[in-house]
Design a protein around this motif. Structure first.
Motif, mmCIF file in Angstrom:
data_model
loop_
_atom_site.group_PDB
_atom_site.id
_atom_site.type_symbol
_atom_site.label_atom_id
_atom_site.label_comp_id
_atom_site.label_asym_id
_atom_site.label_seq_id
_atom_site.Cartn_x
_atom_site.Cartn_y
_atom_site.Cartn_z
ATOM 1 N N LEU A 86 0.814 -1.293 -0.016
ATOM 2 C CA LEU A 86 0.089 -0.121 0.056
ATOM 3 C C LEU A 86 0.769 1.184 0.190
ATOM 4 O O LEU A 86 0.661 2.225 -0.774
ATOM 5 N N VAL A 87 1.941 1.272 0.834
ATOM 6 C CA VAL A 87 2.960 2.235 0.772
ATOM 7 C C VAL A 87 3.421 2.602 -0.693
ATOM 8 O O VAL A 87 3.805 3.657 -1.046
ATOM 9 N N ALA A 88 3.959 1.385 -1.375
ATOM 10 C CA ALA A 88 4.246 1.549 -2.536
ATOM 11 C C ALA A 88 3.429 2.234 -3.606
ATOM 12 O O ALA A 88 3.698 2.654 -4.596
ATOM 13 N N ASP A 89 1.985 1.845 -3.467
ATOM 14 C CA ASP A 89 0.867 2.430 -4.360
ATOM 15 C C ASP A 89 0.795 3.783 -4.085
ATOM 16 O O ASP A 89 0.482 4.646 -5.267
ATOM 17 N N VAL A 90 0.954 4.431 -2.937
ATOM 18 C CA VAL A 90 0.835 5.645 -2.596
ATOM 19 C C VAL A 90 2.052 6.622 -3.015
ATOM 20 O O VAL A 90 1.969 7.637 -3.468
ATOM 21 N N ARG A 91 3.263 5.749 -2.585
ATOM 22 C CA ARG A 91 4.376 6.646 -3.146
ATOM 23 C C ARG A 91 5.341 5.701 -3.791
ATOM 24 O O ARG A 91 5.454 4.592 -3.476
ATOM 25 N N ARG A 92 6.514 6.190 -4.369
ATOM 26 C CA ARG A 92 7.249 5.273 -5.064
ATOM 27 C C ARG A 92 8.327 4.892 -3.719
ATOM 28 O O ARG A 92 8.696 5.392 -2.952
ATOM 29 N N VAL A 93 8.591 3.431 -3.948
ATOM 30 C CA VAL A 93 9.425 2.674 -3.071
ATOM 31 C C VAL A 93 10.527 1.976 -3.700
ATOM 32 O O VAL A 93 10.219 1.352 -4.612
ATOM 33 N N LYS A 94 11.741 1.970 -3.244
ATOM 34 C CA LYS A 94 12.634 1.197 -3.931
ATOM 35 C C LYS A 94 12.476 -0.052 -3.935
ATOM 36 O O LYS A 94 12.110 -0.575 -2.900
ATOM 37 N N ALA A 95 13.105 -1.001 -5.002
ATOM 38 C CA ALA A 95 12.959 -2.398 -4.972
ATOM 39 C C ALA A 95 13.520 -2.862 -3.665
ATOM 40 O O ALA A 95 12.862 -4.042 -3.549
ATOM 41 N N ARG A 96 14.713 -2.360 -3.378
ATOM 42 C CA ARG A 96 15.356 -3.385 -2.096
ATOM 43 C C ARG A 96 14.710 -3.237 -1.030
ATOM 44 O O ARG A 96 14.535 -4.150 -0.195
ATOM 45 N N PHE A 97 13.793 -2.092 -0.822
ATOM 46 C CA PHE A 97 12.779 -2.283 0.417
ATOM 47 C C PHE A 97 11.700 -3.242 0.027
ATOM 48 O O PHE A 97 11.269 -3.703 1.465
ATOM 49 N N LEU A 98 11.131 -3.401 -1.074
ATOM 50 C CA LEU A 98 10.212 -4.311 -1.198
ATOM 51 C C LEU A 98 10.550 -5.667 -0.884
ATOM 52 O O LEU A 98 10.311 -6.684 -0.288
ATOM 53 N N VAL A 99 12.054 -6.116 -1.379
ATOM 54 C CA VAL A 99 12.723 -7.492 -1.470
ATOM 55 C C VAL A 99 12.748 -7.675 0.119
ATOM 56 O O VAL A 99 12.573 -8.695 0.808
ATOM 57 N N GLY A 100 13.477 -6.562 0.802
ATOM 58 C CA GLY A 100 13.890 -6.778 2.144
ATOM 59 C C GLY A 100 12.570 -6.847 3.089
ATOM 60 O O GLY A 100 12.585 -7.790 3.783
ATOM 61 N N GLY A 101 11.634 -6.199 2.993
ATOM 62 C CA GLY A 101 10.181 -6.235 3.699
ATOM 63 C C GLY A 101 9.723 -7.555 3.613
ATOM 64 O O GLY A 101 9.328 -8.361 4.257
ATOM 65 N N THR A 102 9.772 -8.104 2.337
ATOM 66 C CA THR A 102 9.141 -9.299 1.931
ATOM 67 C C THR A 102 9.824 -10.597 2.448
ATOM 68 O O THR A 102 9.137 -11.545 3.167
ATOM 69 N N ALA A 103 11.074 -10.455 2.617
ATOM 70 C CA ALA A 103 11.972 -11.453 2.969
ATOM 71 C C ALA A 103 11.768 -11.488 4.594
ATOM 72 O O ALA A 103 11.901 -12.537 5.357
ATOM 73 N N VAL A 104 11.857 -10.452 5.259
ATOM 74 C CA VAL A 104 11.593 -10.285 6.568
ATOM 75 C C VAL A 104 10.269 -10.942 7.187
ATOM 76 O O VAL A 104 10.093 -12.066 7.950
ATOM 77 N N ALA A 105 9.270 -10.820 6.402
ATOM 78 C CA ALA A 105 8.014 -11.411 6.595
ATOM 79 C C ALA A 105 8.071 -12.903 6.387
ATOM 80 O O ALA A 105 7.257 -13.869 7.017
ATOM 81 N N ALA A 106 8.576 -13.323 5.298
ATOM 82 C CA ALA A 106 8.581 -14.789 4.780
ATOM 83 C C ALA A 106 9.618 -15.431 5.858
ATOM 84 O O ALA A 106 9.212 -16.555 6.145
ATOM 85 N N ALA A 107 10.498 -14.827 6.553
ATOM 86 C CA ALA A 107 11.543 -15.520 7.356
ATOM 87 C C ALA A 107 10.658 -15.845 8.686
ATOM 88 O O ALA A 107 11.003 -16.864 9.343
#
Length: 343
Positions: A86-107
């Motif tokens: 949702l944050v990425a939809d509202v404003r631009r988010v760099k790809a590394r933050f998407l990867v890092g956040g998803t990795a933490v959630a997956a872990a």
């Protein structure tokens, strides 16, 4: 069984209503997909996430379908991925933050006691791959939702076979919510899934598949996981082989190239939905032991042939079967024509 039907029906109608009601606020707030010829409000993601989580929480609150610890953890982690989207939809988010956040959630959702640490880390990487792959798949009307519905039913069938009833119900609710959203997203789309909905969908499906296959032989498990998400993998592979630089956007995905071959938007979605169904069917049959594990190689071969064939289709230029449009005159040509007319 009765609760599963009621929960799925509730999620379908709730997602359809929310997707329609949230269109205007999304337009006013500027939460839109600007890649298309007209702004498409990204209201579908919030609708799918809300419908799925609300139905699951109500079932747990009413003690009709209590959330098992691993299912509750998966739902919370999926909600975190949706919030990041949702944050990425509202404003631009760099790809590394998407990867890092998803990795933490997956872990936080991988069952290391069943997979072991090395295989668990591989599972984290695969969940991140599928989650971001679903985000990339949201490049055509109805595509991510259609593939999500098919995959959810497949993973849900695997979960039901393992007597993971809570997980199977959650996946049926997600499939129903995506179906309700498709009422707004089918071409021409009146609402989009956005990063919020696509990250949530990909994360829940990938995490549920890992949970279902945990504790089984690594090779066959990896084959089943691939078959369940073959279209996502094929789309990512096609982009990796053609896009330079990789993070640049462009009309070079599966659906884009199928459109270049002359298919309509609906036709491209149906073709890719049928391809997803074929892979999911093989994955489910292998999981149930009704088909040899070697059947996954047929899915891999088919996906590779499909990708190599579409590599020959140029992502730019006029579509096949249609004559190129008239060339626009340059300013110099226009001025010369006016001089001739005026003598």
């Amino acid at each position: 069984m009765l609760y599963g039907i009621l929960a799925a029906t509730s999620a379908l109608f709730l997602a359809a209503v929310l997707a329609a009601l949230l269109r205007l606020p999304a337009l006013r707030l500027g939460i839109v997909d600007r890649r298309r010829r007209r702004p498409v409000p990204l209201s579908g993601g919030v609708a799918v996430v809300t419908a799925t989580c609300l139905v699951a929480v109500v079932g747990d609150w009413r003690a009709v379908a209590p959330l098992e610890p691993e299912v509750g953890r998966l739902l919370v982690a999926g909600g975190a991925a949706a919030l990041l989207g949702l944050v990425a939809d509202v404003r631009r988010v760099k790809a590394r933050f998407l990867v890092g956040g998803t990795a933490v959630a997956a872990a936080c959702v991988v069952p290391y006691e069943e997979t072991g640490v090395p295989a668990g880390l591989l599972a984290v990487g695969w969940i991140v791959f599928v989650t971001l792959g679903f985000k990339a798949l949201d490049h055509a009307d109805g595509l991510a939702g259609t593939v999500g519905v098919v995959t959810a039913f497949g993973v849900g069938a695997c979960a039901a076979a393992e007597v993971m009833d809570g997980l199977a119900v959650l996946l049926s609710v997600l499939a129903a919510a995506l179906t309700g959203f498709l009422m707004q997203n089918w071409h021409p789309a009146r609402g989009g899934l956005g990063a919020c909905g696509s990250l949530f969908t990909g994360f829940v499906l990938a995490s549920a598949a890992v949970t279902t296959r945990a504790g089984q032989e690594l090779g066959s498990g990896a084959g089943v996981l691939f078959a369940l998400t073959a279209v996502v993998a094929a789309d990512v592979l096609l982009v990796v082989l053609t896009r330079r630089p990789l993070l640049r956007g462009g009309p070079d995905h599966l659906a884009h190239r199928l459109r270049r071959l002359g298919l309509t938007a609906q036709g491209a979605t149906v073709v890719l939905g049928a391809a997803a169904f074929s892979g999911v069917l093989v994955g489910v049959l292998v999981h149930l032991g009704r088909l040899a594990a070697s059947g996954v190689w047929w899915v891999a071969a088919g996906a590779l042939v499909f990708v190599l064939g579409l590599l020959r289709v140029k992502p730019h230029g006029p579509r096949r079967g249609r004559p190129p449009g008239p060339r626009r005159a340059t300013n110099t040509q226009v001025r010369a024509s006016l001089r001739v007319r005026n003598g």
